[in-house]
Design an enzyme around this catalytic site. Structure first.
Site, PDB file in Angstrom:
ATOM      1  N   ARG A 135     -56.714  97.655  56.720  1.00  0.00           N
ATOM      2  CA  ARG A 135     -56.485  96.458  55.922  1.00  0.00           C
ATOM      3  C   ARG A 135     -57.543  95.443  56.344  1.00  0.00           C
ATOM      4  O   ARG A 135     -57.678  95.136  57.537  1.00  0.00           O
ATOM      5  CB  ARG A 135     -55.079  95.923  56.164  1.00  0.00           C
ATOM      6  CG  ARG A 135     -54.721  94.669  55.349  1.00  0.00           C
ATOM      7  CD  ARG A 135     -54.858  93.413  56.171  1.00  0.00           C
ATOM      8  NE  ARG A 135     -54.255  92.235  55.555  1.00  0.00           N
ATOM      9  CZ  ARG A 135     -54.376  91.008  56.035  1.00  0.00           C
ATOM     10  NH1 ARG A 135     -55.078  90.771  57.140  1.00  0.00           N
ATOM     11  NH2 ARG A 135     -53.806  89.986  55.423  1.00  0.00           N
ATOM     12  N   GLU A 182     -57.388  91.933  51.671  1.00  0.00           N
ATOM     13  CA  GLU A 182     -56.542  90.751  51.542  1.00  0.00           C
ATOM     14  C   GLU A 182     -57.185  89.792  50.549  1.00  0.00           C
ATOM     15  O   GLU A 182     -57.965  88.916  50.919  1.00  0.00           O
ATOM     16  CB  GLU A 182     -56.350  90.049  52.897  1.00  0.00           C
ATOM     17  CG  GLU A 182     -55.399  88.855  52.796  1.00  0.00           C
ATOM     18  CD  GLU A 182     -55.617  87.810  53.870  1.00  0.00           C
ATOM     19  OE1 GLU A 182     -54.756  86.921  53.999  1.00  0.00           O
ATOM     20  OE2 GLU A 182     -56.642  87.859  54.564  1.00  0.00           O
ATOM     21  N   GLY A 231     -43.964  89.483  74.020  1.00  0.00           N
ATOM     22  CA  GLY A 231     -43.984  90.759  74.721  1.00  0.00           C
ATOM     23  C   GLY A 231     -43.723  91.992  73.875  1.00  0.00           C
ATOM     24  O   GLY A 231     -43.606  93.106  74.413  1.00  0.00           O
ATOM     25  N   ASN A 252     -41.766  94.825  79.094  1.00  0.00           N
ATOM     26  CA  ASN A 252     -42.919  93.934  79.050  1.00  0.00           C
ATOM     27  C   ASN A 252     -42.425  92.497  79.248  1.00  0.00           C
ATOM     28  O   ASN A 252     -42.026  91.842  78.285  1.00  0.00           O
ATOM     29  CB  ASN A 252     -43.638  94.077  77.717  1.00  0.00           C
ATOM     30  CG  ASN A 252     -45.033  93.483  77.741  1.00  0.00           C
ATOM     31  OD1 ASN A 252     -45.583  93.235  78.808  1.00  0.00           O
ATOM     32  ND2 ASN A 252     -45.595  93.256  76.570  1.00  0.00           N
ATOM     33  N   ASN A 299     -39.902  94.857  72.332  1.00  0.00           N
ATOM     34  CA  ASN A 299     -40.439  94.747  73.684  1.00  0.00           C
ATOM     35  C   ASN A 299     -39.833  95.849  74.555  1.00  0.00           C
ATOM     36  O   ASN A 299     -38.612  95.929  74.708  1.00  0.00           O
ATOM     37  CB  ASN A 299     -40.098  93.360  74.248  1.00  0.00           C
ATOM     38  CG  ASN A 299     -40.613  93.130  75.655  1.00  0.00           C
ATOM     39  OD1 ASN A 299     -40.661  94.048  76.465  1.00  0.00           O
ATOM     40  ND2 ASN A 299     -40.959  91.894  75.959  1.00  0.00           N
ATOM     41  N   ASP A 334     -58.951  91.884  56.623  1.00  0.00           N
ATOM     42  CA  ASP A 334     -58.550  90.485  56.587  1.00  0.00           C
ATOM     43  C   ASP A 334     -59.604  89.645  55.866  1.00  0.00           C
ATOM     44  O   ASP A 334     -60.807  89.868  56.022  1.00  0.00           O
ATOM     45  CB  ASP A 334     -58.367  89.988  58.028  1.00  0.00           C
ATOM     46  CG  ASP A 334     -57.818  88.593  58.106  1.00  0.00           C
ATOM     47  OD1 ASP A 334     -56.743  88.346  57.531  1.00  0.00           O
ATOM     48  OD2 ASP A 334     -58.460  87.732  58.743  1.00  0.00           O
ATOM     49  N   HIS A 336     -64.579  87.381  60.628  1.00  0.00           N
ATOM     50  CA  HIS A 336     -64.883  86.456  61.718  1.00  0.00           C
ATOM     51  C   HIS A 336     -64.452  87.074  63.046  1.00  0.00           C
ATOM     52  O   HIS A 336     -63.651  88.000  63.077  1.00  0.00           O
ATOM     53  CB  HIS A 336     -64.158  85.120  61.506  1.00  0.00           C
ATOM     54  CG  HIS A 336     -62.683  85.288  61.296  1.00  0.00           C
ATOM     55  ND1 HIS A 336     -62.127  85.463  60.052  1.00  0.00           N
ATOM     56  CD2 HIS A 336     -61.637  85.348  62.181  1.00  0.00           C
ATOM     57  CE1 HIS A 336     -60.820  85.602  60.154  1.00  0.00           C
ATOM     58  NE2 HIS A 336     -60.494  85.551  61.444  1.00  0.00           N
TER      59      HIS A 336
END
Length: 587
Positions: A344, A375, A178, A160, A157, A346, A253
């Site tokens: 990559r 994957e 963050g 943030n 972080n 999913d 999705h």
């Protein structure tokens, strides 16, 4: 001769070309049943005329096959053949220990004399043509990459603010800590200093959760991580250090609050995006919703398809032109505009083969050097034929390593499982696979073995010295703990007084050993599997005692201990400590 055990299939893990003039062939037989195997082969269009009887005979050649693998049930014979004409028909001549011989070809078995006299090549296995364009053509840089996986919200972080304590050891998936892109950019020199030259970022696009697998806008960096310009700066700085950047593409999705799906919720059949998702019946959403009530619909019979049983992740319809134009545009945008090196994908095993082909084609049009990783949690050969993905997250190997260090399998079972893996993984794929032992989806390797760093080290030795590209999950290199999701997603520890410095240095050494000694044309082989496991990989020998007892060693000669850079005389070393190992090179 056990005919039931004999097996071969053309265009499979038993038969594949590695370039446009070289083929690998594998034959399975019953264990210790066959004395020798000869392959009979030739170009189906090459014939010679016998001047005596004026008949034509096929120009057939032969070559001995090598007994390359053996497991608890089978022997596996292998050969690499040069095929300058790019076409080959072939059969197998088998001889058992009683002197009986048979020819095995695509239609079954035949007496040797009949097979050799026949001019009917339709009985022979066929590999019609070796097209270069059918190969994976994975970018050459991939095999040399050592990946570092980052869960962005929990990594670093920089300026943030967050309401959550970065030092929490109990975390939830709805908590935003963050971590941001500026934080990753800041820590690139650290990543480089350990030896990593590739970073894989879990999703960074706008979404409602901390994990970001519920994408709302695929073209915008999530504001909690920063801006698109922050990401451009991250890629630029990473490339300056020779670090590749891989993004996580959640294309199976979308998120419930993606504007396309919200339009479907509002307008149902009349939505211009009605065919972009898989709707089983209308209305698409027949329940009042907020974050809680959406989650409460899990495992209920809702009206649209989703990832798993997760209502806030509606599944894209891959036959829709709307979906195609949108997602392929996303694929190309981050390559064209931000110069990423890899995607990559999913849940790639739930994306249609046809759409995966379109993803790869679109990505390679933007940059021929893009790496496409999937994957898939199982053996994934149907996805790795060259037309869809370059590699998958290699859980085939992962599960073997897990079971070994979990003490669920013996050395002989490890050897048999490793054989299954090597037989089932073509050599034109194995060097590009993404090897891992921890990730955001699994418990951390240290927690898996109850914080026993001896076994953690054994796991990493097997990871780094196997063929394929190794990956380390952020924090594993300093000894972070964490059980299953979400506890495996704790914030990265930056207080060096809390680091396991010994293990960090161990990882650095393993990376140097891999870079110096790794031989891409070899593969891991079990030499001995008694109380002590002895493996050969590249030009190295691994000696592993994966037990809680001291074991005897029956090794002679002097070897270089490459981990500690000193010569060991094994005529004077007669035992190996519990859960200890050596990485050796013969003097």
């Amino acid at each position: 001769m056990n005919l039931y055990a004999i097996w071969h299939k053309s265009h499979s893990e038993y038969s594949y070309h590695i370039n446009d003039e070289t083929i690998h062939l594998l034959l399975r037989t019953a264990k210790n049943d066959i004395k020798e195997v000869t392959i009979l082969f030739g170009d189906p269009f090459y014939w010679t005329r016998d001047e005596k009887n004026k008949k034509y005979r096929w120009d057939m050649k032969d070559a001995k096959m090598e007994l390359k693998y053996q497991d608890e049930l089978f022997d596996y014979y292998f050969i690499e053949l040069k095929v300058p004409t790019k076409r080959i028909r072939y059969a197998f001549l088998l001889v058992d220990y009683e002197g009986k011989s048979l020819v095995y070809y695509s239609k079954g078995f035949s007496e040797v004399s009949k097979a050799l006299e026949s001019n009917n090549l339709n009985f022979f296995f066929n590999y019609p043509y070796m097209h270069e364009e059918d190969l994976n053509n994975t970018p050459s840089w991939v095999k040399d990459t050592i990946w570092y996986q980052i869960f962005p919200d929990r990594f670093c972080n920089v300026d943030n603010p967050s309401q959550h304590d970065w030092n929490n050891t109990y975390v939830r998936n709805n908590e935003v800590y963050g971590g941001n892109l500026k934080g990753i950019t800041k820590k690139l020199p650290y990543i480089k200093s350990v030896g990593f030259n590739g970073i894989y970022l879990t999703p960074i696009f706008k979404a409602n959760t901390a994990h970001k697998y519920d994408t709302v806008d695929y073209y915008q960096i999530d504001p909690s991580f920063g801006t698109n310009e922050d990401f451009k700066e991250l890629v630029k700085e990473a490339h300056k250090l020779g670090i590749k950047v891989m993004l996580d593409g959640v294309f199976n999705h979308a998120g419930f609050f993606h504007p396309y799906f919200q339009d479907v919720v509002k307008n149902n059949e009349n939505s211009k995006f009605a065919d972009a998702f898989v709707i089983k019946k209308w209305p698409a959403v027949d329940f009042d919703y907020d974050d809680y009530t959406i989650f409460a619909q899990s495992q209920k019979n809702i009206n649209y398809e989703t990832f798993a049983t997760t209502p806030y992740m509606p599944k894209w319809n891959f036959t829709s032109k709307t979906t195609e134009d949108y997602l392929l545009g996303v694929v190309k945008y981050w390559i064209d505009e931000y110069n990423i090196d890899a995607w990559r994908l999913d849940v790639s095993n739930e994306i249609s083969f046809e759409f995966l082909r379109k993803i790869k084609k679109a990505a390679r049009e933007s940059n021929p050097d893009i790496y496409i990783l999937g994957e898939n949690w199982d053996q994934a050969l149907p996805w790795l034929g060259g037309d869809q993905m370059d590699a998958v997250m290699n859980y085939f190997l992962t599960n073997i390593i897990w079971d070994f260090i979990d003490l669920k399998i013996t050395n002989i079972e490890f050897k048999n499982r490793l054989t299954h893996y090597l037989v089932g993984t073509p050599k034109n794929i194995i060097n590009n696979q993404y090897n891992l032992i921890s990730s955001h989806d699994t418990e951390r390797i240290k927690s898996r073995v109850d914080n026993d760093m001896r076994r953690v080290k054994i796991a990493h030795v097997l990871l780094f010295l196997s063929h394929g590209t190794p990956s380390v999950y952020y924090g594993d290199e300093i000894g972070m703990e964490g059980k299953q999701d979400p506890n495996n997603r704790r914030p990265m520890i930056w207080d060096e007084s809390k680091w396991d410095i010994d293990f960090l240095n161990f990882i650095k050494k393993l990376i140097k050993i891999r870079k110096k000694y790794h031989n891409y044309n070899s593969e891991m082989k079990v030499l001995s599997h008694g109380d002590v496991l002895v493996l050969k990989t590249s030009d190295l020998r691994l000696i592993i005692n994966n037990t809680d007892k001291e074991q005897k060693l029956s090794i002679d000669n002097k070897y270089l201990d490459v981990l500690n850079n000193k010569v060991l005389d094994f005529s004077e070393i007669k035992t190996i400590k519990p859960f200890d190992f050596y990485i050796l090179k013969k003097e």
